[in-house]
Write a protein that holds these residues in place. Structure first.
Motif, PDB file in Angstrom:
ATOM      1  N   ARG A 158      41.186 -55.815 -15.931  1.00 41.20           N
ATOM      2  CA  ARG A 158      41.335 -55.212 -17.261  1.00 41.20           C
ATOM      3  C   ARG A 158      40.099 -55.482 -18.113  1.00 41.20           C
ATOM      4  NH1 ARG A 158      46.921 -56.755 -16.657  1.00 41.20           N
ATOM      5  NH2 ARG A 158      46.629 -58.710 -17.815  1.00 41.20           N
TER       6      ARG A 158
ATOM      7  N   HIS B 108      37.125 -53.472 -16.650  1.00 40.17           N
ATOM      8  CA  HIS B 108      37.322 -52.045 -16.910  1.00 40.17           C
ATOM      9  C   HIS B 108      37.007 -51.721 -18.369  1.00 40.17           C
ATOM     10  CE1 HIS B 108      39.595 -48.305 -17.633  1.00 40.17           C
ATOM     11  NE2 HIS B 108      39.418 -48.049 -16.343  1.00 40.17           N
ATOM     12  N   ALA B 109      37.470 -52.566 -19.291  1.00 42.39           N
ATOM     13  CA  ALA B 109      37.224 -52.338 -20.711  1.00 42.39           C
ATOM     14  C   ALA B 109      35.735 -52.422 -21.032  1.00 42.39           C
ATOM     15  CB  ALA B 109      38.006 -53.363 -21.542  1.00 42.39           C
ATOM     16  N   GLU B 110      35.033 -53.331 -20.354  1.00 44.14           N
ATOM     17  CA  GLU B 110      33.593 -53.455 -20.585  1.00 44.14           C
ATOM     18  C   GLU B 110      32.832 -52.260 -20.024  1.00 44.14           C
ATOM     19  OE1 GLU B 110      29.939 -56.590 -19.628  1.00 44.14           O
ATOM     20  OE2 GLU B 110      31.990 -57.060 -19.045  1.00 44.14           O
TER      21      GLU B 110
ATOM     22  N   PRO C  49      34.065 -48.534 -22.421  1.00 47.60           N
ATOM     23  CA  PRO C  49      34.463 -48.796 -23.813  1.00 47.60           C
ATOM     24  C   PRO C  49      34.790 -47.489 -24.534  1.00 47.60           C
ATOM     25  CG  PRO C  49      32.080 -48.952 -23.582  1.00 47.60           C
ATOM     26  CD  PRO C  49      32.620 -48.712 -22.209  1.00 47.60           C
TER      27      PRO C  49
ATOM     28  N   THR D 126      42.965 -43.702 -23.914  1.00 49.04           N
ATOM     29  CA  THR D 126      43.715 -44.423 -22.900  1.00 49.04           C
ATOM     30  C   THR D 126      44.302 -43.429 -21.914  1.00 49.04           C
ATOM     31  OG1 THR D 126      45.708 -44.360 -24.267  1.00 49.04           O
ATOM     32  CG2 THR D 126      44.307 -46.317 -24.453  1.00 49.04           C
TER      33      THR D 126
END
Length: 278
Positions: free
Chosen positions: A189, A192-194, A197, A201
Motif C-alpha cells: 500500500r 503503491h501510494a508513492e 500519487p 481511487t
C-alpha cells in the motif's frame, strides 16, 4: 469439560441456532442444551444468550471462542496424527495464504511429497492472525505468508520473491479507467501510494489476486498481479503488460516452529532434497 461440549458450542456459534446445530451434529436439541449447560458450568460463566430467535455470544463467550477453536482444532490434529495411513510416520501441518497457494505453495508441497513420501500433509488456508494462533499453539508446523510470524519458539526465512506487474486485458484499454486495486498488505500500500500519487481511487478492489484475475478474465480491466499467475494468460495473448509501468517485488516468508524443524528438515533451507523456494 469434554471435546463434544466444545464442538457443540462452536456449532451453535456457527449456526446461531440450537436446532440447526443439532441437525448439523446429528443429535437432539436436548443433547445440545445439555452439552452447553455442562460447558458453562465447567467454565463458571454464561457463554451464550439462548432464545427462541437463536443464540448469541456473551462477553465471556467471545473471550472463550478463540480458545475453543484452538482446542477443537488441536483435537482434530491429534486424531489425524494418531490415524496416519500405513507407511506414513508423521503429519506436517501447513498454513498458506490463499493468494500464495497457486504455484508457490502448491509447488513446494508437491516437492515435499515427492522427496518425503513418509510424510502426510494437511494444508490450511489462513492469514497472519490465524497462523500466529495455530503455530504458537502447536496445531500447525509452518506458514507461508507475505510477512513473518514472530514469537517465542518460532523462526522464519525468506522463501521467495513475488514480482507484481501491471497487466491489462487489452493493449488498447484505457486501463486507468478500469483499474482494479489488489491489496497485498501495508508495504505494498505504501509503495503503491508513492508510485501513483493521485486522488483517484479504484472503483473495485480485491484482497485476493486470484479473484481479481478471474474478474479480469470475465469483464476486463487492469491490475497488479503476480507474474506466476498471469504468465500463462500473457503467453496466450489474453493479458498484456502495461508498457513503462513500475513493478514491485513482494517478499514471501516461511515461518515455522523450532520444535517442528527437528522432524521436518525441509523447513530449513539446508535440505538438498527440497528447494528452498523460488
Amino acid at each position: 469439560m469434554n471435546i463434544a461440549a466444545i464442538q457443540t458450542f462452536l456449532a451453535v456459534v456457527r449456526c446461531r441456532n440450537l436446532n440447526r446445530a443439532a441437525e448439523q451434529l446429528n443429535v437432539t436439541q436436548s443433547a445440545v442444551t445439555a452439552r452447553l449447560d455442562t460447558l458453562e458450568q465447567a467454565l463458571g460463566a454464561q457463554l451464550l444468550v439462548r432464545s427462541r430467535k437463536g443464540a448469541t455470544l456473551t462477553k465471556a463467550g467471545f473471550a472463550f471462542l478463540e480458545q475453543a477453536e484452538v482446542i477443537a482444532r488441536t483435537w482434530e490434529n491429534a486424531r489425524a496424527r494418531a490415524n496416519l495411513p500405513r507407511g506414513v510416520t508423521r503429519l506436517f501441518s501447513f498454513v498458506c495464504d490463499p493468494g500464495l497457494w497457486p504455484e508457490l505453495g502448491q509447488r513446494w508441497i508437491d516437492e515435499i511429497r515427492a522427496a518425503h513420501p513418509e510424510t502426510a500433509i494437511e494444508i490450511w488456508s489462513g492469514l497472519l492472525r490465524d497462523a500466529e494462533t495455530w503455530l504458537q499453539s502447536g496445531m500447525s508446523d509452518a506458514a507461508l505468508l507475505s510477512e513473518p510470524v514472530i514469537g517465542a519458539g518460532l523462526e522464519h526465512r525468506e522463501f521467495a520473491s513475488d514480482r507484481l506487474i501491471l497487466v491489462t486485458s487489452s493493449p488498447d484499454l484505457m486501463w486507468q479507467k478500469q483499474y482494479i486495486y489488489v491489496d497485498y498488505g501495508p508495504l505494498f500500500r505504501a509503495q503503491h501510494a508513492e508510485a501513483w500519487p493521485t486522488d483517484e481511487t479504484a472503483a473495485l478492489a480485491f484482497s485476493n489476486p486470484d479473484w481479481a484475475l478471474d474478474h479480469m478474465r470475465r469483464d476486463g480491466g487492469a491490475a497488479y498481479l503476480p507474474v506466476r499467475i498471469v504468465q500463462g494468460d500473457m503467453d496466450r495473448g489474453c493479458l498484456h503488460p502495461v508498457p513503462g509501468a513500475l513493478s514491485f517485488d513482494r517478499r514471501i516468508v516461511l515461518s515455522w516452529r523450532k520444535a517442528s524443524a527437528e522432524s521436518f528438515s525441509f523447513l530449513a533451507p539446508s535440505d538438498p532434497a527440497v528447494p528452498a523456494g523460488r
